[in-house]
Design a protein around this motif. Sequence first.
Motif, PDB file in Angstrom:
ATOM      1  N   GLY A  53       0.794  -1.221   0.000  1.00  0.00           N
ATOM      2  CA  GLY A  53       0.000   0.000   0.000  1.00  0.00           C
ATOM      3  C   GLY A  53       0.827   1.272   0.000  1.00  0.00           C
ATOM      4  N   LEU A  54       2.084   1.184  -0.439  1.00  0.00           N
ATOM      5  CA  LEU A  54       2.990   2.329  -0.334  1.00  0.00           C
ATOM      6  C   LEU A  54       3.613   2.743  -1.666  1.00  0.00           C
ATOM      7  CD1 LEU A  54       4.871   1.194   2.901  1.00  0.00           C
ATOM      8  CD2 LEU A  54       3.075   2.932   2.742  1.00  0.00           C
ATOM      9  N   ALA A  55       3.268   2.085  -2.759  1.00  0.00           N
ATOM     10  CA  ALA A  55       3.951   2.338  -4.028  1.00  0.00           C
ATOM     11  C   ALA A  55       3.710   3.746  -4.551  1.00  0.00           C
ATOM     12  CB  ALA A  55       3.523   1.308  -5.068  1.00  0.00           C
ATOM     13  N   ASP A  56       2.468   4.208  -4.549  1.00  0.00           N
ATOM     14  CA  ASP A  56       2.184   5.533  -5.102  1.00  0.00           C
ATOM     15  C   ASP A  56       2.933   6.620  -4.339  1.00  0.00           C
ATOM     16  OD1 ASP A  56       0.518   4.613  -7.136  1.00  0.00           O
ATOM     17  OD2 ASP A  56      -1.264   4.688  -5.862  1.00  0.00           O
ATOM     18  N   ARG A  57       2.932   6.511  -3.024  1.00  0.00           N
ATOM     19  CA  ARG A  57       3.632   7.516  -2.211  1.00  0.00           C
ATOM     20  C   ARG A  57       5.134   7.469  -2.463  1.00  0.00           C
ATOM     21  NH1 ARG A  57       6.306  10.590  -0.677  1.00  0.00           N
ATOM     22  NH2 ARG A  57       6.598  11.607   1.352  1.00  0.00           N
ATOM     23  N   ALA A  58       5.705   6.272  -2.493  1.00  0.00           N
ATOM     24  CA  ALA A  58       7.147   6.149  -2.711  1.00  0.00           C
ATOM     25  C   ALA A  58       7.526   6.588  -4.120  1.00  0.00           C
ATOM     26  CB  ALA A  58       7.592   4.708  -2.468  1.00  0.00           C
ATOM     27  N   HIS A  59       6.717   6.203  -5.104  1.00  0.00           N
ATOM     28  CA  HIS A  59       7.040   6.498  -6.498  1.00  0.00           C
ATOM     29  C   HIS A  59       6.984   7.995  -6.804  1.00  0.00           C
ATOM     30  CE1 HIS A  59       6.551   5.257 -10.971  1.00  0.00           C
ATOM     31  NE2 HIS A  59       7.797   5.070 -10.590  1.00  0.00           N
ATOM     32  N   SER A  60       6.200   8.729  -6.036  1.00  0.00           N
ATOM     33  CA  SER A  60       6.067  10.167  -6.282  1.00  0.00           C
ATOM     34  C   SER A  60       7.375  10.911  -6.047  1.00  0.00           C
ATOM     35  CB  SER A  60       4.962  10.758  -5.396  1.00  0.00           C
ATOM     36  OG  SER A  60       5.335  10.722  -4.018  1.00  0.00           O
ATOM     37  N   ASP A  61       8.312  10.308  -5.313  1.00  0.00           N
ATOM     38  CA  ASP A  61       9.613  10.936  -5.045  1.00  0.00           C
ATOM     39  C   ASP A  61      10.705  10.446  -5.988  1.00  0.00           C
ATOM     40  OD1 ASP A  61       8.992  12.657  -2.907  1.00  0.00           O
ATOM     41  OD2 ASP A  61       9.054  11.014  -1.471  1.00  0.00           O
ATOM     42  N   MET A  62      10.355   9.619  -6.963  1.00  0.00           N
ATOM     43  CA  MET A  62      11.367   8.998  -7.820  1.00  0.00           C
ATOM     44  C   MET A  62      11.405   9.642  -9.204  1.00  0.00           C
ATOM     45  SD  MET A  62      10.764   4.964  -6.946  1.00  0.00           S
ATOM     46  CE  MET A  62      10.678   4.394  -5.241  1.00  0.00           C
ATOM     47  N   ILE A  63      12.571   9.576  -9.855  1.00  0.00           N
ATOM     48  CA  ILE A  63      12.672   9.880 -11.275  1.00  0.00           C
ATOM     49  C   ILE A  63      12.287   8.609 -12.024  1.00  0.00           C
ATOM     50  CG2 ILE A  63      14.195  10.495 -13.169  1.00  0.00           C
ATOM     51  CD1 ILE A  63      15.810  12.168 -11.250  1.00  0.00           C
ATOM     52  N   GLN A  64      11.240   8.695 -12.812  1.00  0.00           N
ATOM     53  CA  GLN A  64      10.660   7.508 -13.428  1.00  0.00           C
ATOM     54  C   GLN A  64      11.183   7.318 -14.849  1.00  0.00           C
ATOM     55  OE1 GLN A  64       6.375   7.951 -12.959  1.00  0.00           O
ATOM     56  NE2 GLN A  64       6.646   8.819 -10.910  1.00  0.00           N
ATOM     57  N   ASN A  65      11.278   6.056 -15.251  1.00  0.00           N
ATOM     58  CA  ASN A  65      11.771   5.709 -16.598  1.00  0.00           C
ATOM     59  C   ASN A  65      13.159   6.291 -16.847  1.00  0.00           C
ATOM     60  OD1 ASN A  65       9.567   4.197 -17.784  1.00  0.00           O
ATOM     61  ND2 ASN A  65       8.415   6.107 -17.729  1.00  0.00           N
ATOM     62  N   GLN A  66      14.042   6.161 -15.887  1.00  0.00           N
ATOM     63  CA  GLN A  66      15.352   6.794 -16.050  1.00  0.00           C
ATOM     64  C   GLN A  66      16.214   6.074 -17.093  1.00  0.00           C
ATOM     65  OE1 GLN A  66      18.542   6.830 -12.936  1.00  0.00           O
ATOM     66  NE2 GLN A  66      18.235   9.042 -13.085  1.00  0.00           N
ATOM     67  N   LEU A  67      16.805   6.865 -17.946  1.00  0.00           N
ATOM     68  CA  LEU A  67      17.707   6.367 -18.974  1.00  0.00           C
ATOM     69  C   LEU A  67      19.048   5.984 -18.354  1.00  0.00           C
ATOM     70  CD1 LEU A  67      18.598   6.170 -22.056  1.00  0.00           C
ATOM     71  CD2 LEU A  67      19.306   8.566 -21.807  1.00  0.00           C
ATOM     72  N   LEU A  68      19.609   4.859 -18.794  1.00  0.00           N
ATOM     73  CA  LEU A  68      20.974   4.461 -18.438  1.00  0.00           C
ATOM     74  C   LEU A  68      21.825   4.572 -19.692  1.00  0.00           C
ATOM     75  CD1 LEU A  68      23.233   3.165 -16.734  1.00  0.00           C
ATOM     76  CD2 LEU A  68      22.254   0.930 -17.297  1.00  0.00           C
ATOM     77  N   ARG A  69      22.882   5.373 -19.620  1.00  0.00           N
ATOM     78  CA  ARG A  69      23.735   5.611 -20.790  1.00  0.00           C
ATOM     79  C   ARG A  69      25.164   5.186 -20.477  1.00  0.00           C
ATOM     80  NH1 ARG A  69      22.691  11.124 -23.613  1.00  0.00           N
ATOM     81  NH2 ARG A  69      21.045   9.794 -24.497  1.00  0.00           N
ATOM     82  N   TYR A  70      25.738   4.395 -21.384  1.00  0.00           N
ATOM     83  CA  TYR A  70      27.129   3.971 -21.264  1.00  0.00           C
ATOM     84  C   TYR A  70      28.014   4.904 -22.096  1.00  0.00           C
ATOM     85  CZ  TYR A  70      25.462  -0.422 -19.271  1.00  0.00           C
ATOM     86  OH  TYR A  70      24.865  -1.359 -18.466  1.00  0.00           O
ATOM     87  N   PHE A  71      29.156   5.288 -21.507  1.00  0.00           N
ATOM     88  CA  PHE A  71      30.123   6.149 -22.173  1.00  0.00           C
ATOM     89  C   PHE A  71      31.484   5.466 -22.201  1.00  0.00           C
ATOM     90  CE2 PHE A  71      26.955   8.950 -20.347  1.00  0.00           C
ATOM     91  CZ  PHE A  71      26.797   9.967 -21.274  1.00  0.00           C
ATOM     92  N   ASP A  72      32.317   5.888 -23.157  1.00  0.00           N
ATOM     93  CA  ASP A  72      33.717   5.475 -23.082  1.00  0.00           C
ATOM     94  C   ASP A  72      34.470   6.483 -22.229  1.00  0.00           C
ATOM     95  OD1 ASP A  72      34.318   7.693 -24.666  1.00  0.00           O
ATOM     96  OD2 ASP A  72      34.610   6.534 -26.497  1.00  0.00           O
ATOM     97  N   SER A  73      35.759   6.284 -22.043  1.00  0.00           N
ATOM     98  CA  SER A  73      36.527   7.134 -21.141  1.00  0.00           C
ATOM     99  C   SER A  73      36.717   8.551 -21.657  1.00  0.00           C
ATOM    100  CB  SER A  73      37.898   6.512 -20.860  1.00  0.00           C
ATOM    101  OG  SER A  73      38.621   6.351 -22.073  1.00  0.00           O
TER     102      SER A  73
END
Length: 530
Positions: A53-73
């Motif tokens: 019963g806590l997902a909506d409250r917790a999710h409201s503080d999150m960045i949703q659908n966050q992109l993960l990007r790989y880089f070289d050095s």
Amino acid sequence: MVVGAGPCGALIANLLGVYGVPTLIIDKNKGIIPYPRAVGVDDESLRALQAAGLADRAHSDMIQNQLLRYFDSTGRPLIDVAPSDRPFGWPRRNSFIQPMLEEVLREGFNRFPHVEFRNETELVAYSEDDRVTATLRSSDGREETITVDYIVGADGGSSTVRQLAGIELVGSTLAARWLVIDIKNSGIHAPYAGNYISSKRPYVSIDLSYGYRRFEFRLNADETVEQATQPEFVSRLISERFRWNNQLDISGAPRVYSHHSRVAEKFRAGRIFLAGDAAHLQPPWFGQGMNSGIRDAANIAWKLAAVTRGEATDSLLDTYEVERRGHATEMVKLATTLGRIYSPKSTMGEKARSVFFRTLRHFPQARDYVTKMKFKPMPRYLEGVVAGLNGTVQNRKRPNPIGRMLIQPDVELTDGTRMKLDEALGDRFALVGLRMDPRSALDKNELAFWEGLGARFVQINRSRIAKPDIAAADGLLVLDDVEGGFRDWEAAWKYRVLFVRPDRYLAGATLPENTNAISHMLQMTIGVGH
């Protein structure tokens, strides 16, 4: 009793609260630990929070659908990981600030008069008989002896519960050390999680909620912890890579971590259980350390509830280790492998990895395997509270859904109210019939068993069928497959009757004529309570 009020332990206590089980949860710390820890939540974990019963409250503080990007050095992008599907009803990648999540979880205790939370309290000893006698010590040195049915140790990598139980944490600790810093008011516009592959100093930069940003840098062998945690050292590492000229506003103290790849030799010893970091430790490269603990919580909580309510026998609790230890081990191995990819040992190895990632772009199947996170091992229970797998055809492209988490599309009640599937199924077992009443496939004895467990009986109809066809019998919940999720699911698998566990894994699925046989197999696994 639950020992440890981090995300895993706090979720167990909240779920037991939902299930109506009297629960004591203790934590040795005065408050929530402020230093940097987990930053990634997946869709499976959000579904477990939904059960509490806590997902909506917790999710409201999150960045949703966050992109993960790989880089070289050199800072050139290699490939993006951005899965867009929501098979379980939630975004698959979300970044968060752990103390905020822990606040939500601890506030959740207040909903339940039968859940008691004590901070600044630690377990110092226990003994077992028909129950567990535990000695607790508060911060002022006073000791108290209590008796409980079970203890779940969710008290972290240095778990007191694990040590008292004499359970070994098997595996290795990597030689590399990593500096981890969270800063406030970063001002850096890089709206993604970035992994920078380098043979010299790999590092990570993660966009967090409310202007926070996570940095992680691998330390060189000659750099000491004292040196690395100085503001000047931290500022130099960041400014050299992100053109950072502002004064650092560090959240909590910088920390230096070693990465562990370890799994407890067992998850149960009598009436004692291990969960979360107490049971398994993994490098952070896949963001699955905390999420693995959340899976533990969802698995053990409903089983403890069924046994303590007298609806199942104690042997049901043996399935916790059967189901969870193997998958936890898989996740540790994957995180360890990814760590090697992120930290090549030579410039040649770094270049090879860069070529590999760039080449993936030109091969759609291989590219999707990475960018859509198909490489992530999804839990699959071949043993435990599952039935009906013998004789089924296993297909690599379309693995059998039995023993896996069930999809969670939106559904509608007959009055038009729209909701996520789990909200309709309730918090116990659900027997779901696709275009049929599942009770019609059960004989009298099997039906009585599921009624005794408090199961909910659900019929999911094809969306927008004629009104006369949706009339519900007493004790049957009728849902409209408004998104077509189960239309496609049934077309793929042909199953009509689904046995859905409280943690939303599919315990069994079958055709109507085989329903009693599957039901009986599950009854034997769950056992008959007293």
